[in-house]
Design a protein around this motif. Sequence first.
Motif, PDB file in Angstrom:
ATOM      1  N   VAL A 114       0.836  -1.211   0.000  1.00  0.00           N
ATOM      2  CA  VAL A 114       0.000   0.000   0.000  1.00  0.00           C
ATOM      3  C   VAL A 114       0.867   1.256   0.000  1.00  0.00           C
ATOM      4  N   SER A 115       1.944   1.268   0.759  1.00  0.00           N
ATOM      5  CA  SER A 115       2.784   2.477   0.814  1.00  0.00           C
ATOM      6  C   SER A 115       3.518   2.713  -0.504  1.00  0.00           C
ATOM      7  N   ILE A 116       4.027   1.658  -1.114  1.00  0.00           N
ATOM      8  CA  ILE A 116       4.708   1.814  -2.415  1.00  0.00           C
ATOM      9  C   ILE A 116       3.700   2.246  -3.483  1.00  0.00           C
ATOM     10  N   ALA A 117       2.527   1.625  -3.491  1.00  0.00           N
ATOM     11  CA  ALA A 117       1.498   2.015  -4.464  1.00  0.00           C
ATOM     12  C   ALA A 117       1.103   3.477  -4.276  1.00  0.00           C
ATOM     13  N   THR A 118       0.990   3.907  -3.031  1.00  0.00           N
ATOM     14  CA  THR A 118       0.623   5.298  -2.747  1.00  0.00           C
ATOM     15  C   THR A 118       1.650   6.269  -3.315  1.00  0.00           C
ATOM     16  N   VAL A 119       2.911   5.987  -3.092  1.00  0.00           N
ATOM     17  CA  VAL A 119       3.976   6.869  -3.591  1.00  0.00           C
ATOM     18  C   VAL A 119       4.005   6.871  -5.116  1.00  0.00           C
ATOM     19  N   LEU A 120       3.877   5.708  -5.729  1.00  0.00           N
ATOM     20  CA  LEU A 120       3.916   5.648  -7.193  1.00  0.00           C
ATOM     21  C   LEU A 120       2.699   6.344  -7.813  1.00  0.00           C
ATOM     22  N   MET A 121       1.533   6.188  -7.200  1.00  0.00           N
ATOM     23  CA  MET A 121       0.361   6.910  -7.713  1.00  0.00           C
ATOM     24  C   MET A 121       0.581   8.420  -7.585  1.00  0.00           C
ATOM     25  N   TYR A 122       1.123   8.849  -6.476  1.00  0.00           N
ATOM     26  CA  TYR A 122       1.386  10.277  -6.268  1.00  0.00           C
ATOM     27  C   TYR A 122       2.374  10.799  -7.319  1.00  0.00           C
ATOM     28  N   LEU A 123       3.461  10.078  -7.527  1.00  0.00           N
ATOM     29  CA  LEU A 123       4.496  10.524  -8.461  1.00  0.00           C
ATOM     30  C   LEU A 123       4.022  10.530  -9.911  1.00  0.00           C
ATOM     31  N   THR A 124       3.061   9.689 -10.245  1.00  0.00           N
ATOM     32  CA  THR A 124       2.567   9.599 -11.627  1.00  0.00           C
ATOM     33  C   THR A 124       1.254  10.361 -11.834  1.00  0.00           C
ATOM     34  N   HIS A 125       0.816  11.111 -10.837  1.00  0.00           N
ATOM     35  CA  HIS A 125      -0.440  11.869 -10.911  1.00  0.00           C
ATOM     36  C   HIS A 125      -1.615  10.955 -11.229  1.00  0.00           C
ATOM     37  N   THR A 126      -1.645   9.809 -10.558  1.00  0.00           N
ATOM     38  CA  THR A 126      -2.745   8.862 -10.739  1.00  0.00           C
ATOM     39  C   THR A 126      -3.323   8.424  -9.395  1.00  0.00           C
ATOM     40  N   THR A 127      -3.257   9.273  -8.386  1.00  0.00           N
ATOM     41  CA  THR A 127      -3.736   8.903  -7.055  1.00  0.00           C
ATOM     42  C   THR A 127      -5.237   8.624  -7.097  1.00  0.00           C
ATOM     43  N   PRO A 129      -7.676   6.734  -4.368  1.00  0.00           N
ATOM     44  CA  PRO A 129      -7.674   6.081  -3.060  1.00  0.00           C
ATOM     45  C   PRO A 129      -8.058   4.596  -3.051  1.00  0.00           C
ATOM     46  N   PRO A 130      -9.060   4.157  -3.826  1.00  0.00           N
ATOM     47  CA  PRO A 130      -9.344   2.722  -3.820  1.00  0.00           C
ATOM     48  C   PRO A 130      -8.188   1.857  -4.338  1.00  0.00           C
ATOM     49  N   GLY A 131      -7.236   2.482  -5.026  1.00  0.00           N
ATOM     50  CA  GLY A 131      -6.072   1.737  -5.486  1.00  0.00           C
ATOM     51  C   GLY A 131      -5.300   1.113  -4.336  1.00  0.00           C
ATOM     52  N   GLY A 132      -5.278   1.778  -3.195  1.00  0.00           N
ATOM     53  CA  GLY A 132      -4.614   1.196  -2.030  1.00  0.00           C
ATOM     54  C   GLY A 132      -5.220  -0.139  -1.663  1.00  0.00           C
ATOM     55  N   ALA A 133      -6.543  -0.243  -1.755  1.00  0.00           N
ATOM     56  CA  ALA A 133      -7.219  -1.510  -1.463  1.00  0.00           C
ATOM     57  C   ALA A 133      -6.916  -2.549  -2.538  1.00  0.00           C
ATOM     58  N   THR A 134      -6.731  -2.117  -3.777  1.00  0.00           N
ATOM     59  CA  THR A 134      -6.368  -3.047  -4.847  1.00  0.00           C
ATOM     60  C   THR A 134      -5.017  -3.681  -4.562  1.00  0.00           C
ATOM     61  N   ALA A 135      -4.064  -2.884  -4.093  1.00  0.00           N
ATOM     62  CA  ALA A 135      -2.752  -3.428  -3.716  1.00  0.00           C
ATOM     63  C   ALA A 135      -2.886  -4.374  -2.529  1.00  0.00           C
ATOM     64  N   LEU A 136      -3.701  -3.982  -1.567  1.00  0.00           N
ATOM     65  CA  LEU A 136      -3.883  -4.800  -0.369  1.00  0.00           C
ATOM     66  C   LEU A 136      -4.536  -6.144  -0.690  1.00  0.00           C
ATOM     67  N   ILE A 137      -5.516  -6.150  -1.575  1.00  0.00           N
ATOM     68  CA  ILE A 137      -6.183  -7.404  -1.957  1.00  0.00           C
ATOM     69  C   ILE A 137      -5.186  -8.376  -2.590  1.00  0.00           C
ATOM     70  N   ALA A 138      -4.216  -7.856  -3.337  1.00  0.00           N
ATOM     71  CA  ALA A 138      -3.191  -8.731  -3.936  1.00  0.00           C
ATOM     72  C   ALA A 138      -2.383  -9.442  -2.859  1.00  0.00           C
ATOM     73  N   ILE A 139      -2.296  -8.859  -1.689  1.00  0.00           N
ATOM     74  CA  ILE A 139      -1.544  -9.456  -0.577  1.00  0.00           C
ATOM     75  C   ILE A 139      -2.444 -10.355   0.267  1.00  0.00           C
ATOM     76  N   ILE A 140      -3.589  -9.862   0.676  1.00  0.00           N
ATOM     77  CA  ILE A 140      -4.432 -10.588   1.643  1.00  0.00           C
ATOM     78  C   ILE A 140      -5.521 -11.415   0.976  1.00  0.00           C
ATOM     79  N   GLY A 141      -5.584 -11.399  -0.358  1.00  0.00           N
ATOM     80  CA  GLY A 141      -6.630 -12.109  -1.078  1.00  0.00           C
ATOM     81  C   GLY A 141      -6.547 -13.619  -0.935  1.00  0.00           C
ATOM     82  N   SER A 142      -7.501 -14.272  -1.532  1.00  0.00           N
ATOM     83  CA  SER A 142      -7.600 -15.727  -1.466  1.00  0.00           C
ATOM     84  C   SER A 142      -6.491 -16.397  -2.277  1.00  0.00           C
ATOM     85  N   ASP A 143      -6.401 -17.703  -2.139  1.00  0.00           N
ATOM     86  CA  ASP A 143      -5.437 -18.477  -2.924  1.00  0.00           C
ATOM     87  C   ASP A 143      -5.702 -18.320  -4.421  1.00  0.00           C
ATOM     88  N   SER A 144      -6.973 -18.132  -4.804  1.00  0.00           N
ATOM     89  CA  SER A 144      -7.306 -17.927  -6.216  1.00  0.00           C
ATOM     90  C   SER A 144      -6.682 -16.647  -6.750  1.00  0.00           C
TER      91      SER A 144
END
Length: 185
Positions: A114-127, A129-144
């Motif tokens: 989430v922190s890396i995604a936040t910085v990259l979104m900020y630097l690329t002018h693509t912030t 907020p739900p993107g943070g949850a997209t990054a988090l789901i990739a980590i905490i999501g199901s085995d699928s």
Amino acid sequence: MPQFLKNYLAKMRGGGNKSPHAVNWRNALCSWLGAFIGLALLGWLSTSSSLTEHDHLILIGPFGATAVLLYGSPAAPFAQPRYVLGGHFISAVVGVTVYLLLPEPLWLASALAVSIATVLMYLTHTTHPPGGATALIAIIGSDSIHAQGYWYVLNPVMLGIVLLLLVALVVNNLSPLRKYPNYWW
């Protein structure tokens, strides 16, 4: 109490103004219609997949927050296509990459993604907020989700976002009080 601390805490009181957000029934109706159609479409596509009932991969949590922005506040900068597409794309790539490199401990992988995604979104002018949850789901999501690897970026993330944006283009322009998008890039 030191003056710098008083000044710092005084900022937390806010400006004292009321919210400038006006309520209009046409806007409320467009917001409802867009959120309903967009999420119903993703939900319907999820149920038509071969995944188990609990792995509705096209319908992920961050899309609920994106729907609120796209249909509830379509003029907001975070609701514009550049931010929506770029924010989710960057966050999904970061989340998958962090998970592949450091799946454990979960708390560290989650914080890094989430922190890396936040910085990259900020630097690329693509912030977006739900993107943070997209990054988090990739980590905490199901085995699928984990088994998908970088395919997670394309499906569900980009497929879902493109469909939500198409609905936003149609629904948000139904009202004479709305125009979407304000800009693409």
